[in-house]
Design a protein around this motif. Structure first.
Motif, PDB file in Angstrom:
ATOM      1  N   LEU A   1       0.830  -1.208   0.000  1.00 49.78           N
ATOM      2  CA  LEU A   1       0.000   0.000   0.000  1.00 49.78           C
ATOM      3  C   LEU A   1       0.863   1.255   0.000  1.00 49.78           C
ATOM      4  N   LEU A   2       1.785   1.349   0.953  1.00 52.75           N
ATOM      5  CA  LEU A   2       2.629   2.539   1.051  1.00 52.75           C
ATOM      6  C   LEU A   2       3.606   2.619  -0.119  1.00 52.75           C
ATOM      7  N   ALA A   3       4.227   1.505  -0.482  1.00 51.92           N
ATOM      8  CA  ALA A   3       5.218   1.522  -1.569  1.00 51.92           C
ATOM      9  C   ALA A   3       4.620   2.066  -2.853  1.00 51.92           C
ATOM     10  N   CYS A   4       3.397   1.655  -3.162  1.00 50.67           N
ATOM     11  CA  CYS A   4       2.771   2.120  -4.407  1.00 50.67           C
ATOM     12  C   CYS A   4       2.366   3.582  -4.326  1.00 50.67           C
ATOM     13  N   GLU A   5       1.964   4.041  -3.159  1.00 48.77           N
ATOM     14  CA  GLU A   5       1.668   5.464  -2.988  1.00 48.77           C
ATOM     15  C   GLU A   5       2.945   6.293  -3.116  1.00 48.77           C
ATOM     16  N   LEU A   6       4.045   5.783  -2.607  1.00 48.29           N
ATOM     17  CA  LEU A   6       5.334   6.468  -2.749  1.00 48.29           C
ATOM     18  C   LEU A   6       5.724   6.564  -4.221  1.00 48.29           C
ATOM     19  N   ALA A   7       5.513   5.482  -4.958  1.00 47.50           N
ATOM     20  CA  ALA A   7       5.831   5.484  -6.387  1.00 47.50           C
ATOM     21  C   ALA A   7       4.967   6.495  -7.129  1.00 47.50           C
ATOM     22  N   ALA A   8       3.715   6.615  -6.717  1.00 47.95           N
ATOM     23  CA  ALA A   8       2.814   7.577  -7.353  1.00 47.95           C
ATOM     24  C   ALA A   8       3.287   9.007  -7.145  1.00 47.95           C
ATOM     25  N   GLN A   9       4.041   9.249  -6.065  1.00 46.24           N
ATOM     26  CA  GLN A   9       4.602  10.579  -5.805  1.00 46.24           C
ATOM     27  C   GLN A   9       5.812  10.871  -6.686  1.00 46.24           C
ATOM     28  N   GLY A  10       6.361   9.845  -7.315  1.00 47.07           N
ATOM     29  CA  GLY A  10       7.468  10.070  -8.232  1.00 47.07           C
ATOM     30  C   GLY A  10       8.814   9.559  -7.783  1.00 47.07           C
ATOM     31  N   ALA A  11       8.894   8.984  -6.572  1.00 47.04           N
ATOM     32  CA  ALA A  11      10.175   8.471  -6.091  1.00 47.04           C
ATOM     33  C   ALA A  11      10.486   7.125  -6.730  1.00 47.04           C
ATOM     34  N   ARG A  12      11.770   6.784  -6.794  1.00 48.22           N
ATOM     35  CA  ARG A  12      12.137   5.416  -7.112  1.00 48.22           C
ATOM     36  C   ARG A  12      11.927   4.615  -5.831  1.00 48.22           C
ATOM     37  N   VAL A  13      11.153   3.551  -5.892  1.00 52.45           N
ATOM     38  CA  VAL A  13      10.774   2.804  -4.693  1.00 52.45           C
ATOM     39  C   VAL A  13      11.187   1.345  -4.840  1.00 52.45           C
ATOM     40  N   ILE A  14      11.767   0.818  -3.759  1.00 55.49           N
ATOM     41  CA  ILE A  14      12.105  -0.598  -3.677  1.00 55.49           C
ATOM     42  C   ILE A  14      11.349  -1.169  -2.485  1.00 55.49           C
ATOM     43  N   GLY A  15      10.515  -2.177  -2.737  1.00 56.00           N
ATOM     44  CA  GLY A  15       9.752  -2.823  -1.679  1.00 56.00           C
ATOM     45  C   GLY A  15      10.319  -4.194  -1.375  1.00 56.00           C
ATOM     46  N   ILE A  16      10.633  -4.431  -0.102  1.00 56.73           N
ATOM     47  CA  ILE A  16      11.237  -5.692   0.325  1.00 56.73           C
ATOM     48  C   ILE A  16      10.347  -6.356   1.365  1.00 56.73           C
ATOM     49  N   ASP A  17      10.056  -7.635   1.180  1.00 56.33           N
ATOM     50  CA  ASP A  17       9.279  -8.375   2.167  1.00 56.33           C
ATOM     51  C   ASP A  17       9.582  -9.865   2.019  1.00 56.33           C
ATOM     52  N   PRO A  18       9.653 -10.602   3.131  1.00 51.68           N
ATOM     53  CA  PRO A  18       9.945 -12.033   3.036  1.00 51.68           C
ATOM     54  C   PRO A  18       8.737 -12.883   2.686  1.00 51.68           C
ATOM     55  N   ALA A  19       7.523 -12.297   2.752  1.00 52.49           N
ATOM     56  CA  ALA A  19       6.297 -13.081   2.564  1.00 52.49           C
ATOM     57  C   ALA A  19       5.837 -13.015   1.111  1.00 52.49           C
ATOM     58  N   ARG A  20       5.939 -14.126   0.413  1.00 51.35           N
ATOM     59  CA  ARG A  20       5.562 -14.171  -1.005  1.00 51.35           C
ATOM     60  C   ARG A  20       4.084 -13.833  -1.205  1.00 51.35           C
ATOM     61  N   ALA A  21       3.225 -14.304  -0.285  1.00 48.33           N
ATOM     62  CA  ALA A  21       1.788 -14.058  -0.427  1.00 48.33           C
ATOM     63  C   ALA A  21       1.466 -12.572  -0.343  1.00 48.33           C
ATOM     64  N   MET A  22       2.207 -11.843   0.486  1.00 52.51           N
ATOM     65  CA  MET A  22       1.998 -10.403   0.587  1.00 52.51           C
ATOM     66  C   MET A  22       2.436  -9.712  -0.700  1.00 52.51           C
ATOM     67  N   LEU A  23       3.572 -10.113  -1.250  1.00 58.48           N
ATOM     68  CA  LEU A  23       4.077  -9.502  -2.476  1.00 58.48           C
ATOM     69  C   LEU A  23       3.186  -9.800  -3.676  1.00 58.48           C
ATOM     70  N   GLN A  24       2.525 -10.942  -3.649  1.00 52.04           N
ATOM     71  CA  GLN A  24       1.593 -11.254  -4.737  1.00 52.04           C
ATOM     72  C   GLN A  24       0.455 -10.249  -4.785  1.00 52.04           C
ATOM     73  N   VAL A  25      -0.004  -9.803  -3.623  1.00 52.18           N
ATOM     74  CA  VAL A  25      -1.022  -8.750  -3.553  1.00 52.18           C
ATOM     75  C   VAL A  25      -0.416  -7.422  -4.003  1.00 52.18           C
ATOM     76  N   ALA A  26       0.786  -7.134  -3.516  1.00 50.62           N
ATOM     77  CA  ALA A  26       1.443  -5.863  -3.833  1.00 50.62           C
ATOM     78  C   ALA A  26       1.606  -5.666  -5.334  1.00 50.62           C
ATOM     79  N   ARG A  27       1.962  -6.708  -6.039  1.00 56.68           N
ATOM     80  CA  ARG A  27       2.242  -6.596  -7.480  1.00 56.68           C
ATOM     81  C   ARG A  27       0.997  -6.324  -8.320  1.00 56.68           C
ATOM     82  N   LYS A  28      -0.187  -6.423  -7.725  1.00 57.52           N
ATOM     83  CA  LYS A  28      -1.427  -6.178  -8.453  1.00 57.52           C
ATOM     84  C   LYS A  28      -1.988  -4.779  -8.212  1.00 57.52           C
ATOM     85  N   ARG A  29      -1.329  -3.981  -7.413  1.00 58.31           N
ATOM     86  CA  ARG A  29      -1.825  -2.643  -7.081  1.00 58.31           C
ATOM     87  C   ARG A  29      -1.580  -1.651  -8.218  1.00 58.31           C
ATOM     88  N   PRO A  30      -2.353  -0.571  -8.264  1.00 59.15           N
ATOM     89  CA  PRO A  30      -2.005   0.534  -9.154  1.00 59.15           C
ATOM     90  C   PRO A  30      -0.600   1.045  -8.812  1.00 59.15           C
TER      91      PRO A  30
END
Length: 244
Positions: free
Chosen positions: A47-76
């Motif tokens: 949620l936050l990583a994608c909002e940061l990207a929308a602001q124009g920053a280069r964003v790197i999101g790191i998480d050990p949970a694959r299931a969480m990242l699967q949700v993250a990759r579907k966000r605007p």
């Protein structure tokens, strides 16, 4: 072993409804507004990583949970984020960042001081000169876990694909070194199924957090007791730090 909160797809699907954008999101977005490169360590569902990207920053999101990242990759804006399945060890391979964030009280998941210190050191080395680390931890003086009873914590949520779900906390116990253990119950109304997730969190004081940050190499610490940037007091629910 990682909590089912972050690994069981049935529970991951509930995460955003239980943890929507709020005052903490606005705080971190404002902090990152002028930053070129931001690392969201423990980015969860993004949620936050994608909002940061929308602001124009280069964003790197790191998480050990694959299931969480699967949700993250579907966000605007997910395509504008570099996603890494891993932990703080991945920081050593990344370019210097202006800002490293650890949100969602992820600091409290580190029960052992040595593991938390290693993560803080990794974050320090991942920052360019003048870069900042920011995170929050619940203030132990506020004893938030006192409200983690079934009656006081019960929530009913509606989630697409899951229907109505009742969520509550129970079985809270205090242990040495300010560790609190508890269970989270999820009852799915449609099926009657109930899932239970066991968790433990470390409640470090401001002095304990400061000592670890200084040991990790951070020299300047700026503290807040709430998302409105109020000073820390005995009544503060949060310990929010920006460290350089």
């Amino acid at each position: 072993m990682p909590s089912p909160h972050y690994t069981d797809p049935r529970l991951v699907a509930l995460y955003d409804t239980l943890n929507p954008a709020a005052a903490d999101t606005a705080f971190y977005l404002a902090l990152a507004a002028s930053k070129s490169c931001v690392i969201d360590l423990g980015c969860g569902t993004g949620l936050l990583a994608c909002e940061l990207a929308a602001q124009g920053a280069r964003v790197i999101g790191i998480d050990p949970a694959r299931a969480m990242l699967q949700v993250a990759r579907k966000r605007p804006h997910a395509a504008q984020v570099d996603w890494i399945e891993g932990d703080a060890g991945a920081l050593a391979l990344l370019p210097p960042a202006d800002l490293v964030l650890m949100t969602g009280h992820v600091a409290q998941v580190f029960i052992d001081d040595s593991a938390f210190l290693a993560t803080l050191k990794a974050a320090r080395h991942a920052l360019r000169t003048g870069g900042e680390l920011a995170f929050e931890s619940r203030n132990p003086a506020a004893r938030a876990w006192g409200a983690w009873t079934p009656a006081r914590s019960l929530r009913k949520i509606a989630v697409e694909g899951a229907g109505e779900v009742e969520v509550w906390l129970d079985n809270v116990s205090e242990h040495a070194h300010s560790v609190v253990r508890f269970s989270t119950h999820y009852r799915f109304s449609a099926s009657g199924e109930e899932l239970i997730s066991q968790s433990e969190l470390r409640f470090r004081s401001q002095d304990e957090l400061a000592a670890l940050l200084h040991e990790a190499g951070f020299g300047k610490l700026h503290w807040f007791g709430d998302w409105d940037e109020a000073a820390v007091s005995a009544q503060s629910r949060e310990l929010i730090v920006i460290a350089r």
